[in-house]
Structures are given as structure tokens and as C-alpha cells.
Design a protein around this motif. Structure first.
Motif, mmCIF file in Angstrom:
data_model
loop_
_atom_site.group_PDB
_atom_site.id
_atom_site.type_symbol
_atom_site.label_atom_id
_atom_site.label_comp_id
_atom_site.label_asym_id
_atom_site.label_seq_id
_atom_site.Cartn_x
_atom_site.Cartn_y
_atom_site.Cartn_z
ATOM 1 N N THR A 70 27.592 38.420 43.714
ATOM 2 C CA THR A 70 28.854 39.141 43.681
ATOM 3 C C THR A 70 29.853 38.377 42.823
ATOM 4 O O THR A 70 29.657 37.202 42.513
ATOM 5 C CB THR A 70 29.433 39.305 45.102
ATOM 6 O OG1 THR A 70 29.639 38.012 45.667
ATOM 7 C CG2 THR A 70 28.496 40.114 45.990
ATOM 8 N N LEU A 71 30.912 39.048 42.442
ATOM 9 C CA LEU A 71 31.985 38.453 41.656
ATOM 10 C C LEU A 71 33.302 38.649 42.389
ATOM 11 O O LEU A 71 33.478 39.635 43.107
ATOM 12 C CB LEU A 71 32.091 39.123 40.277
ATOM 13 C CG LEU A 71 30.874 39.091 39.361
ATOM 14 C CD1 LEU A 71 31.124 39.958 38.137
ATOM 15 C CD2 LEU A 71 30.567 37.670 38.950
ATOM 16 N N SER A 72 34.213 37.730 42.159
ATOM 17 C CA SER A 72 35.566 37.938 42.680
ATOM 18 C C SER A 72 36.231 39.017 41.831
ATOM 19 O O SER A 72 35.737 39.375 40.748
ATOM 20 C CB SER A 72 36.371 36.639 42.582
ATOM 21 O OG SER A 72 36.644 36.343 41.219
ATOM 22 N N HIS A 73 37.356 39.491 42.299
ATOM 23 C CA HIS A 73 38.085 40.518 41.548
ATOM 24 C C HIS A 73 38.446 39.997 40.156
ATOM 25 O O HIS A 73 38.272 40.695 39.155
ATOM 26 C CB HIS A 73 39.343 40.943 42.312
ATOM 27 C CG HIS A 73 40.189 41.921 41.559
ATOM 28 N ND1 HIS A 73 39.815 43.232 41.393
ATOM 29 C CD2 HIS A 73 41.365 41.772 40.903
ATOM 30 C CE1 HIS A 73 40.733 43.857 40.682
ATOM 31 N NE2 HIS A 73 41.682 42.989 40.372
ATOM 32 N N GLY A 74 38.925 38.763 40.105
ATOM 33 C CA GLY A 74 39.315 38.173 38.824
ATOM 34 C C GLY A 74 38.138 38.032 37.873
ATOM 35 O O GLY A 74 38.251 38.313 36.675
ATOM 36 N N GLU A 75 36.989 37.588 38.400
ATOM 37 C CA GLU A 75 35.790 37.445 37.566
ATOM 38 C C GLU A 75 35.324 38.803 37.037
ATOM 39 O O GLU A 75 34.972 38.934 35.864
ATOM 40 C CB GLU A 75 34.663 36.792 38.368
ATOM 41 C CG GLU A 75 34.908 35.347 38.731
ATOM 42 C CD GLU A 75 33.912 34.835 39.764
ATOM 43 O OE1 GLU A 75 33.599 33.632 39.684
ATOM 44 O OE2 GLU A 75 33.465 35.612 40.622
ATOM 45 N N ALA A 76 35.336 39.771 37.892
ATOM 46 C CA ALA A 76 34.922 41.117 37.483
ATOM 47 C C ALA A 76 35.877 41.669 36.436
ATOM 48 O O ALA A 76 35.450 42.265 35.438
ATOM 49 C CB ALA A 76 34.862 42.044 38.694
ATOM 50 N N ARG A 77 37.152 41.469 36.647
ATOM 51 C CA ARG A 77 38.160 41.963 35.695
ATOM 52 C C ARG A 77 37.960 41.303 34.330
ATOM 53 O O ARG A 77 38.017 41.961 33.296
ATOM 54 C CB ARG A 77 39.543 41.680 36.246
ATOM 55 C CG ARG A 77 40.638 42.257 35.432
ATOM 56 C CD ARG A 77 41.960 42.038 36.105
ATOM 57 N NE ARG A 77 43.005 42.504 35.222
ATOM 58 C CZ ARG A 77 44.205 42.800 35.603
ATOM 59 N NH1 ARG A 77 44.535 42.683 36.877
ATOM 60 N NH2 ARG A 77 45.093 43.216 34.746
ATOM 61 N N GLU A 78 37.694 39.987 34.334
ATOM 62 C CA GLU A 78 37.476 39.264 33.086
ATOM 63 C C GLU A 78 36.236 39.776 32.357
ATOM 64 O O GLU A 78 36.253 40.015 31.152
ATOM 65 C CB GLU A 78 37.338 37.766 33.380
ATOM 66 C CG GLU A 78 37.261 36.924 32.123
ATOM 67 C CD GLU A 78 37.178 35.439 32.454
ATOM 68 O OE1 GLU A 78 36.367 34.744 31.796
ATOM 69 O OE2 GLU A 78 37.912 34.990 33.366
#
Length: 85
Positions: A70-78
Motif C-alpha cells: 500500500t501507499l500513503s496518500h502523499g506517496e500515491a499523490r506523488e
């Protein structure tokens, strides 16, 4: 659910299909007294296929969570920002 012998299907396909289209009720086809196949309306079959795809997607997501993929919101956004450029 309606049950038909395979021999009836061979002899009365047009009538069985007409009944199927009218009632939208699946027809179980038996061969030698045992279930062999289901006849379903095309729209119902396509709806079942779409639902199956959704359920498979959910299952993949659940596996990814269990495996820690999974990714954090920030990682996914990036990642999405880089992908959308």
C-alpha cells in the motif's frame, strides 16, 4: 428456476429462448438427469460478468493490503502526479 432436458432444448430451442427472454429466469439444462449448463439472458450474463470483475478488483485490493503493498496518500499523490505529466 426452470429445468429443461437437453433433448427438449434441441427440439424446442426457440420456445425455451422466448420463455427465457420473457421471464428473465435462468434455465438449468440437464443431461442424463444431471445438471449440465445454465441458459441465462444476455443482459443478465453481462451484468454478472461486470459484478465479477468488481469483486475480483476488491479481492486484489484486499490481498495488497494484507501483503503490505500500500501507499500513503502523499506517496500515491506523488506517483499519480508523475504519471499524469
Amino acid at each position: 428456476m426452470k429445468v429443461e432436458l437437453v433433448t427438449n432444448l434441441k427440439r424446442q430451442a426457440t420456445k425455451i429462448l422466448a420463455d427465457l427472454h420473457e421471464s428473465k429466469e435462468p434455465v438449468l439444462i440437464t443431461e442424463h438427469g444431471r445438471p449440465s449448463a445454465y441458459l441465462v439472458d444476455v443482459a443478465d450474463y453481462e451484468l454478472m460478468q461486470r459484478r465479477m470483475q468488481i469483486l475480483e478488483g476488491i479481492a486484489k485490493g484486499e490481498r495488497a493490503i494484507l501483503e503490505g503493498r500500500t501507499l500513503s496518500h502523499g506517496e500515491a499523490r506523488e506517483k499519480m502526479h508523475k504519471w499524469l505529466k
